[in-house]
Every structure is written in structure tokens, then in C-alpha cells.
Design an enzyme around this catalytic site. Structure first.
Site, PDB file in Angstrom:
ATOM      1  N   GLU A   1       9.997   2.919  13.996  1.00 27.53           N
ATOM      2  CA  GLU A   1      10.586   3.279  12.724  1.00 27.53           C
ATOM      3  C   GLU A   1      10.627   4.787  12.593  1.00 27.53           C
ATOM      4  O   GLU A   1       9.841   5.491  13.213  1.00 27.53           O
ATOM      5  CB  GLU A   1       9.726   2.750  11.576  1.00 27.53           C
TER       6      GLU A   1
ATOM      7  N   ASN B   1       0.791  -1.238   0.000  1.00 27.19           N
ATOM      8  CA  ASN B   1       0.000   0.000   0.000  1.00 27.19           C
ATOM      9  C   ASN B   1       0.820   1.283   0.000  1.00 27.19           C
ATOM     10  O   ASN B   1       0.271   2.339  -0.289  1.00 27.19           O
ATOM     11  CB  ASN B   1      -1.018  -0.014   1.150  1.00 27.19           C
TER      12      ASN B   1
HETATM   13  P1  NAD Z   1       1.073  -9.081   3.891  1.00 28.20           P
HETATM   14  O1  NAD Z   1       1.306  -9.414   5.318  1.00 28.20           O
HETATM   15  O2  NAD Z   1       0.254  -9.967   3.076  1.00 28.20           O
HETATM   16  O3  NAD Z   1       2.470  -8.969   3.130  1.00 28.20           O
HETATM   17  C1  NAD Z   1       3.495  -8.099   3.563  1.00 28.20           C
HETATM   18  C2  NAD Z   1       4.817  -8.580   2.976  1.00 28.20           C
HETATM   19  O4  NAD Z   1       5.145  -9.843   3.560  1.00 28.20           O
HETATM   20  C3  NAD Z   1       4.780  -8.806   1.466  1.00 28.20           C
HETATM   21  O5  NAD Z   1       6.007  -8.408   0.901  1.00 28.20           O
HETATM   22  C4  NAD Z   1       4.601 -10.307   1.375  1.00 28.20           C
HETATM   23  O6  NAD Z   1       5.059 -10.843   0.162  1.00 28.20           O
HETATM   24  C5  NAD Z   1       5.451 -10.764   2.535  1.00 28.20           C
HETATM   25  N1  NAD Z   1       5.140 -12.116   3.005  1.00 28.20           N
HETATM   26  C6  NAD Z   1       3.976 -12.806   2.876  1.00 28.20           C
HETATM   27  N2  NAD Z   1       4.101 -14.037   3.408  1.00 28.20           N
HETATM   28  C7  NAD Z   1       5.350 -14.124   3.896  1.00 28.20           C
HETATM   29  C8  NAD Z   1       6.080 -15.143   4.565  1.00 28.20           C
HETATM   30  N3  NAD Z   1       5.539 -16.334   4.835  1.00 28.20           N
HETATM   31  N4  NAD Z   1       7.345 -14.891   4.931  1.00 28.20           N
HETATM   32  C9  NAD Z   1       7.907 -13.685   4.687  1.00 28.20           C
HETATM   33  N5  NAD Z   1       7.290 -12.702   4.026  1.00 28.20           N
HETATM   34  C10 NAD Z   1       6.022 -12.900   3.649  1.00 28.20           C
HETATM   35  O7  NAD Z   1       0.508  -7.573   3.884  1.00 28.20           O
HETATM   36  P2  NAD Z   1      -0.023  -6.733   2.613  1.00 28.20           P
HETATM   37  O8  NAD Z   1      -1.345  -7.296   2.219  1.00 28.20           O
HETATM   38  O9  NAD Z   1       1.062  -6.586   1.603  1.00 28.20           O
HETATM   39  O10 NAD Z   1      -0.211  -5.290   3.273  1.00 28.20           O
HETATM   40  C11 NAD Z   1      -1.368  -4.878   3.953  1.00 28.20           C
HETATM   41  C12 NAD Z   1      -1.122  -4.900   5.448  1.00 28.20           C
HETATM   42  O11 NAD Z   1      -0.011  -4.082   5.772  1.00 28.20           O
HETATM   43  C13 NAD Z   1      -2.284  -4.331   6.235  1.00 28.20           C
HETATM   44  O12 NAD Z   1      -2.544  -5.162   7.339  1.00 28.20           O
HETATM   45  C14 NAD Z   1      -1.768  -2.983   6.710  1.00 28.20           C
HETATM   46  O13 NAD Z   1      -2.366  -2.501   7.881  1.00 28.20           O
HETATM   47  C15 NAD Z   1      -0.321  -3.262   6.887  1.00 28.20           C
HETATM   48  N6  NAD Z   1       0.450  -2.016   6.865  1.00 28.20           N
HETATM   49  C16 NAD Z   1       0.978  -1.564   8.046  1.00 28.20           C
HETATM   50  C17 NAD Z   1       1.691  -0.375   8.082  1.00 28.20           C
HETATM   51  C18 NAD Z   1       2.301   0.110   9.358  1.00 28.20           C
HETATM   52  O14 NAD Z   1       3.299   0.813   9.297  1.00 28.20           O
HETATM   53  N7  NAD Z   1       1.761  -0.233  10.510  1.00 28.20           N
HETATM   54  C19 NAD Z   1       1.878   0.355   6.910  1.00 28.20           C
HETATM   55  C20 NAD Z   1       1.314  -0.136   5.732  1.00 28.20           C
HETATM   56  C21 NAD Z   1       0.610  -1.332   5.723  1.00 28.20           C
END
Ligand code: NAD
Length: 478
Positions: free
Chosen positions: A459, A149
Site C-alpha cells: 500500500e 485504530n
Molecule cells: P478486525 O479484523 O476485527 O476488523 C477489520 C475490518 O473487517 C472491520 O471493518 C470489520 O468490520 C471487518 N470485518 C469483520 N469481520 C468481517 C467479515 N467476516 N467479512 C468482512 N469484513 C469483516 O480488525 P480491528 O479489530 O478493526 O483492527 C485491529 C487489527 O487491525 C489489528 O490486528 C491490527 O494490527 C490491524 N491493523 C493493521 C494495520 C496494517 O496496516 N498492517 C493497520 C492498522 C490495524
């Protein structure tokens, strides 16, 4: 156009597999084809990073400043072009995309300066004649795993401090948005970084991400994404005693009190809940509104929502771009059904929209008459869907606001200094906003939350030093 390759040890390497990067505003538009790495790409990248790390750690702060500052300058100079790519691959509107790229450029500039400010401490020993010195050293190789995002800002706010404090990096972007990640890697590759200091491995989390979690050459992982993946990342890192930092989801409350300025409250709610298609971890998904203003607020926000233009992210008059992909669209639609089944009133929006081009267009939706324990008020939906929760008074609103497994951002709209001050002290969140949307933060101060939203050190800003360095205490006798 050819396949955009991964960057390993300073070389662009294609993989056996690749994937198309699709434009969510126009499913017929393929942004490009991008390599999808495998476990062996991770092994190679970590080996290259480990080999390059000691020399990079030994460079002068001026050398690191120069590289990071040049990266920031190029990003800022190409803000319009990279912002367009971002809007095209992720679905944020063009002004939001350009704004995010600008933020990424400034993050590199900020951490260029931080490279010059790495300081230690000197303190008298409790023993005579002995000197004690406390210094910071880089971790070595850092793994960076990011969500879809914020395709350039989140990578920037992890990669820039990692490099500024002398680490080498292996970066895995989200599979949905490799375009900005690849451009960022290309800028880094030309900025004068020694080979292997920065490596890009695009691909799937289950393959590339897993290989990074397993690789003992990676000393620490900085992750942003969902709670489920984050918990898994933390468990795997703990099992091999690697350092870990997680930024995860939110269910951010915006309290609106009777004495709020109504236009301010409506602006904060609309901006926080629906801009960026509600796909922000800091989105205001729970609007907790006290009795005296409730009906006026609901009428006013519905009127504003009806005027929002949902459309192609690249079109000038679009307020709200598309949902990022099919699976997020299904999730949003499912929660819209869940809300109705739970007894909430879908006051406006929630329909899938048709536009000239086939895309994932969803009308921003507002539930009213909701209860705090409904799933729509507990789970992170991550779409243009918000709920209004009615509260009798400030005390009840505060208790509802804090009753959530998350604790990222929280806001209050009020003209009462007493309530604003009380909320700042009592909100169980990492970031508090008074008369501002819950989303929208500065790049030079810490970012993060509590409870299920964050884990490990903060961060951004000067606080980033905690994760990307380790402390050494030296004792010297004459
Ligand atoms: P996600 O958890 O599906 O994926 C995040 C990252 O992790 C991706 O690069 C993905 O490929 C990787 N990933 C997935 N499975 C993995 C595994 N088994 N091992 C290692 N890496 C793995 O999240 P998303 O759908 O890409 O993003 C949306 C989420 O991110 C929402 O929950 C949102 O709230 C959160 N988010 C948080 C912040 C923050 O700073 N708090 C900022 C932006 C987004």
C-alpha cells in the site's frame, strides 16, 4: 441530531438499524448515531459503483487531480475539528488525532498528483513492424474494509489511490469508528465526484463485510484488520478469483544494543510501545535488550512510564488515551494475567484506572524477565503492554526479533553502523527503523510487511498502483 446515513449512488440512505458511537474516554458521551447497513445496501452500492465506474475511468487525469486535491484541501482545513472527532470516537490523544487527519489530507494530495503520473511503456516487438504497448487500467469497483485504530488515515490511503487510478469505491469502515468515515464520505460527496463513484456502507463486518466479499461486482478488496479476519477475506476473495490486498497484525521488535544512546532508546520504546495506547499494528511490543544495557534501560523506561499521564483523549495534558472499548480492555487485562501466569514479571503498570469520567483507562504495562516463546511475546495484544526480552548479544537479539509469525516493522537502537546495516539487511520485516520508533511512517512511501502481517501488493506511495490497476499489453501491426 439525526442518524448519520449511508451514502449510496449519491444519496444519503438511512437503514433499518443504527448504532451509537461511544466515546471511550467518557462512556456517558455518545458521539452520534450511525446507520448500520445490510446486505441489500451493499447490493445497491455495488450496482451504483459499477454503473459509475466506466465514466470515472474515462475522465482526464486533470479531473481526478482536481477532485482529490480539493478533498485533501478540505481535510487539511478542518484538521482541528476532525482531529477532535477522531480523538473523541477512538481515544487517540488530540495531537495524535490532528496528526492523523493531517496525514489523511496529504495522502489525498499525494494521490491527486499520482493521477497525473499514470504511465505506460512502449517497447520494440521481437517481430518486425509490430508495436507493443503496456498500459494500466483500473480494476472497476474496489471494496475497502478498514479497522478502527486509524479511522481516517487508513480509509484515505485506500480510497485516494482507488479513485486516482480510476476505480469506483464501496467503503466499509470499522463499526467502532463511523464518525470520521462519515465526515470523509460527506467531504467526498461534495467534492464533485459523479454519483455512485464513491459509496459508504457503515455496519457490521459479519453483515456488510460478508456481503462485500460475496458480491461479484467488486473486482478487488483492500483490507486492513486482524489476521483471522484477513485470512477469511483472502479465502473468500480467492474462491471467486477477486484481487485482494491485506494489511494485518504485528509483534514488532525493537532491539536495544549495549552501545545505544539510552535516552534515544527509551524515547523510541515509550513512543513505539505506548503512544496511541499501543493500538497500532506497528507498535513496539517486544523490546529485545542486550545484557550490558538491560538493567539501565529497564530502570529508565519504568521511570518514564510512571510519568505518563493516562486520561481523557481530549484533555491537553494527556499522553495516553483510553483503550478503545470494553472487549479490547478485557483482552488487554487477560494478557496481563497470562503474562504473570507464564512467569513474566509485571515490572510496572497494568491496572485499570479511574478518572473523573467513566472510561477504558489502562495504565501502560511493562513485563520484564520474559522468554521469547511466551504468549505475551507471540500474540498481538494491541494494547499498552510491552515485554522486555533479555539477549546475550546482537546475534541472539536478531534471531529473537525474527522468530515471530509476523513481519511488519522492526527497529534497532544502536550507534554501531555495522549492526545497523546488518539489521537493515537481515530483519524479516517490511519496514526497518534505525534509532526511531517502530511506529510512525511517511505517507509517500510503501507501507506493509511480510509473513503473517501482509498479503498481496504494498500500500501507499507509488507502489499502490499495483493493487488498484491491472496491466494490459497491446500489439499493433501496421
Ligand atoms: P478486525 O479484523 O476485527 O476488523 C477489520 C475490518 O473487517 C472491520 O471493518 C470489520 O468490520 C471487518 N470485518 C469483520 N469481520 C468481517 C467479515 N467476516 N467479512 C468482512 N469484513 C469483516 O480488525 P480491528 O479489530 O478493526 O483492527 C485491529 C487489527 O487491525 C489489528 O490486528 C491490527 O494490527 C490491524 N491493523 C493493521 C494495520 C496494517 O496496516 N498492517 C493497520 C492498522 C490495524
Amino acid at each position: 441530531m439525526g442518524i448519520h446515513a449511508n451514502l449510496i449512488a449519491g444519496e444519503w440512505k438511512v437503514s433499518a438499524e443504527s448504532s451509537d458511537n461511544m466515546n471511550p474516554s467518557d462512556l456517558g458521551d455518545i458521539v452520534g448515531e450511525y446507520a448500520s447497513g445490510d446486505a441489500s445496501s451493499v447490493t445497491d452500492a455495488v450496482a451504483a459503483a459499477a454503473a459509475a465506474a466506466p465514466d470515472w475511468a474515462a475522465t482526464t487525469p486533470q479531473a481526478r487531480f482536481d477532485v482529490l486535491d480539493a478533498i485533501g484541501t478540505e481535510i487539511l482545513n478542518r484538521k482541528a475539528e476532525l482531529g477532535e472527532l477522531l480523538a473523541r470516537e477512538e481515544g487517540k490523544t488530540l495531537p495524535e488525532g490532528i496528526g492523523e487527519v493531517g496525514r489523511a489530507g496529504m495522502v489525498f494530495k499525494f494521490f491527486a498528483g499520482e493521477a497525473l503520473r499514470i504511465a505506460g511503456e512502449k517497447i520494440d516487438s521481437i517481430r518486425p513492424g509490430i508495436e507493443v504497448e503496456i498500459t494500466r487500467e483500473p480494476l472497476g469497483v474496489v471494496g475497502v474494509i478498514t479497522p478502527w485504530n486509524f479511522p481516517i488515515a487508513i480509509p484515505a490511503w485506500k480510497i485516494a489511490p482507488a479513485l486516482a487510478y480510476g476505480n469506483a469505491v464501496v467503503f466499509k469502515p470499522a463499526a467502532l469508528v463511523p464518525g470520521c468515515a462519515w465526515e470523509l464520505a460527506d467531504i467526498l460527496a461534495r467534492a464533485g465526484l459523479p454519483r455512485g463513484v464513491f459509496n459508504l456502507i457503515m455496519g457490521r463486518g459479519s453483515i456488510v463485510g460478508e456481503a462485500m466479499l460475496e458480491n461479484r461486482g467488486i473486482a478487488g478488496i483492500s483490507f486492513t484488520g486482524s489476521v483471522d479476519t484477513g485470512a477469511h477475506v483472502a479465502a473468500r476473495c480467492a474462491a471467486r478469483l477477486a484481487k485482494v490486498q491485506l494489511e494485518m497484525g504485528g509483534k514488532n521488535p525493537l532491539i536495544i544494543l549495549d552501545d545505544a544512546d539510552l535516552p534515544t532508546a527509551v524515547n523510541c520504546a515509550v513512543q513505539g510501545a505506548f503512544y496511541s495506547t499501543g493500538q497500532r499494528c506497528t507498535a513496539s511490543s517486544r523490546l529485545i535488550v542486550t545484557e550490558g544495557i538491560h538493567d539501565r534501560f529497564v530502570d529508565a523506561i519504568i521511570e518514564r512510564m510512571k510519568a505518563l499521564r493516562v486520561g481523557d483523549a481530549l484533555e491537553a495534558d494527556t499522553d495516553i488515551g483510553p483503550v478503545v472499548d470494553q472487549s479490547q480492555m478485557e483482552k488487554d487485562l487477560e494478557y496481563l494475567e497470562v503474562g504473570v501466569k507464564e512467569g513474566a514479571r509485571l515490572a510496572t503498570g497494568g491496572k485499570r484506572l479511574k478518572r473523573d469520567k467513566d472510561g477504558f483507562y489502562l495504565e501502560p504495562a511493562l513485563f520484564t524477565d520474559t522468554a521469547p516463546n511466551m504468549r505475551i511475546n507471540r500474540d498481538e495484544i494491541f494494547g499498552p503492554v510491552a515485554s522486555v526480552i533479555r539477549a546475550g548479544n546482537y546475534e541472539e537479539a536478531l534471531s529473537i526479533a525474527n522468530d515471530t509469525p509476523f513481519g511488519l516493522s522492526g527497529g534497532i537502537c544502536t550507534t554501531s553502523l555495522k549492526h545497523a546495516s546488518h539489521y537493515r539487511k537481515n530483519a524479516q520485516v517490511g519496514m526497518v527503523m534505525v534509532n526511531l520508533p517502530t511506529a510512525g511512517v511517511d505517507y509517500h512511501v510503501p507501507f506493509g510487511g511480510r509473513k503473517g502481517s501482509s498479503y498481496g501488493s504494498r500500500e501507499q506511495g507509488r507502489y499502490a498502483v499495483e493493487f488498484y490497476t491491472t496491466v494490459k499489453t497491446s500489439y499493433v501491426a501496421p
